[in-house]
Design an enzyme around this catalytic site. Sequence first.
Site, mmCIF file in Angstrom:
data_model
loop_
_atom_site.group_PDB
_atom_site.id
_atom_site.type_symbol
_atom_site.label_atom_id
_atom_site.label_comp_id
_atom_site.label_asym_id
_atom_site.label_seq_id
_atom_site.Cartn_x
_atom_site.Cartn_y
_atom_site.Cartn_z
ATOM 1 C CD GLU A 159 -0.401 -5.946 7.656
ATOM 2 O OE1 GLU A 159 -1.164 -5.898 6.354
ATOM 3 O OE2 GLU A 159 -0.701 -5.150 8.410
ATOM 4 C CE1 TYR A 211 -4.494 0.476 10.043
ATOM 5 C CE2 TYR A 211 -3.470 -1.526 9.591
ATOM 6 C CZ TYR A 211 -3.526 -0.243 9.678
ATOM 7 O OH TYR A 211 -2.160 0.235 9.765
ATOM 8 C CG ASP A 266 -1.942 1.063 1.253
ATOM 9 O OD1 ASP A 266 -2.279 1.318 0.228
ATOM 10 O OD2 ASP A 266 -2.135 1.497 2.473
ATOM 11 C CD GLU A 305 1.030 -1.335 9.663
ATOM 12 O OE1 GLU A 305 -0.186 -1.178 9.185
ATOM 13 O OE2 GLU A 305 2.130 -1.666 8.948
HETATM 14 C C1 BDP Z 1 -1.272 -2.482 6.794
HETATM 15 C C2 BDP Z 1 -0.173 -2.185 6.238
HETATM 16 C C3 BDP Z 1 0.222 -0.949 5.473
HETATM 17 C C4 BDP Z 1 -1.241 -0.282 5.047
HETATM 18 C C5 BDP Z 1 -2.001 -0.297 5.972
HETATM 19 C C6 BDP Z 1 -3.446 0.575 5.488
HETATM 20 O O1 BDP Z 1 0.727 -2.878 7.102
HETATM 21 O O2 BDP Z 1 1.305 -0.875 4.788
HETATM 22 O O3 BDP Z 1 -0.809 1.092 4.543
HETATM 23 O O4 BDP Z 1 -2.475 -1.443 6.601
HETATM 24 O O5 BDP Z 1 -4.289 -0.281 5.161
HETATM 25 O O6 BDP Z 1 -2.047 -3.733 6.511
HETATM 26 O O7 BDP Z 1 -3.507 1.819 5.791
#
Ligand code: BDP
Length: 594
Positions: free
Chosen positions: A407, A467, A168, A503
């Site tokens: 990931e 997320y 991404d 993250e």
């Molecule tokens: C994670 C990835 C990262 C993406 C992020 C996203 O590690 O590179 O930019 O999600 O979706 O899965 O913002």
Amino acid sequence: MLYPISNTFREILNVDPFWKFAIDPEKSGEGQLWQNDFESGIEIAVPGSWNEQLEESGLLHYVGLAWYSKKIFIPEHFAGKRIWVRLGSADFSSKVWVNGAVVGEGPFGFLPVECEITEFVRCGADNLFVISVSNELNDASIPQGITSEHYTAENRLREETNPPARFDFSPFGGINRPVVIYTTPLNFIEKVAVTTRVELPGTGRVRIAAHSGLRKAGISAEITDKSGIVVAASGLKDIGTPTELEIVNCRFWSNNLPYLYNLRIRLYENGKTCDEYSMDIGVREVTVEGDRLLLNGEEIFLRGFGKHEDFPVAGRGFFPPLTVKDFALMQWTNSNSFRTSHYPYSEEVLSYADRKGMLVISEAPAVSLDLRHATQQLLDNHKLFIEKMVERDRNHPSVIIWSVGNEPNIVGDEGYYNGSGRNYWKDVFSFTRGLDPSRPITVPNCSRAGVDDPVFEFSDILSINRYYGWYEYPGNVRLAIEKLSSEMEELHSKYQKPILVTEFGADSLAGSHSTSMQMFTEEYQSALIEAYIKCIESIPYTVGEMVWNFADFRTPQHFRRVVLNLKGVFTRNREPKLSAYKLKEMWGKGRKQP
Ligand code: BDP
């Protein structure tokens, strides 16, 4: 792969930033002898990605081969020395010619490409430098590539990006870090590996292993403090044996007090100094004990960001003002760390981190590996990349953790759990540990790969990218936190290791507001980040939190992305969103909040 320096024995030549440039989509340049020069009216700045610089020439999304050419005057007095050209990085592979002869190839992006050119240059004259760079990737490259055909075959039609990418972030092409021409003596110090240990209350141990092409040579090492006073020195030693030095009343390096000593190494041939190399070092030790991450024996909690090398126009090109600005903003938010997601950053940035006391997780670009397409070649490339990354970055005190991927198995393939994933990661982790047993090693896991991801078995710290509240449980902070805390509990009871949330975050469009919980607003991003931090910091076995992302960044085109990934707490131009103020406030309250 030592960073070029100048001193009595070594010299650096400045290279003008503008190069002649042409794309070669048909890959016919070499057949047409472009290595002897080519016609083009286009110029490009180096360092800098071609995408945004040359958008008006149609290169915003260009993936393919491109050529650079330039005449460079090599001074007369370089004669009799070894002469080198070094590209800080050319993404993602490159080939270099001098006066029509091939002098070297760079199989990887994000790492230096070093070519000896002594036999190929004329001193006291202009010399033609031609470099071809490709930003194409494939199944065996690191990062792994993907094609439209893969997406079609796997029936992942709505997942396809343009250009196709497994990751991404924009696959910016070009010579993204400085080109340097420099000299060394005939016999010279080629590699230096410094490892430091801390003996409390106040002794620092410094182990120095140096390497030169000479089989029999003498070496000496000397460490001076900031005022130039020698605090430790070795006598003349054989280069084959590492030197161990002790600093009493040592000032240890930490994020609060990033004290740097200077290490000077001399190489001797027949009793005479033939080369000298000096660099700043920090004496510090990183360990994981139980559920705690320790720096110099003291517990440390990471509060920081996942970042990208990304800025308007420059793309991934090294841009010194941006380094100054980004570090100032990181300090402004009261953060103490960042991860070089998803590739090693420029050496200049790491040296800056050494001086500013920023703690860094340095990452190999094995991002979203799909082991269904894995070959022995992929594994070999991955390990070779790690070897080069460790060689380049191991002497930076700021680098406290290696991340050797990111990931894996984001596609959720079942086969990954039937041995292939475990075998792969077992090999990668033990290889990295063999190169550097002094740092914890990890790989951030994604929720799709889940709690059974084999990376957890080998990681010293369990790193998770989550997320909830965004891709899963969208717009629902309460459910997000419930899921996050129950999953951390499950992970901890299964592996009994500390957890680092590498993250978490939400997109927000700067200037978009709402009085209720509405995705994409600044308020929602800020509320989600706040809830995650409160949850993470309330759990005893967590060792840190890294917000995704420091700043908005360009990605391949996809309907999920409105030009940029908007998860930055700063805009791409580095203006603060609401969440930046929230972080400043929360992280300003001292250590991890119980
Ligand atoms: C994670 C990835 C990262 C993406 C992020 C996203 O590690 O590179 O930019 O999600 O979706 O899965 O913002």
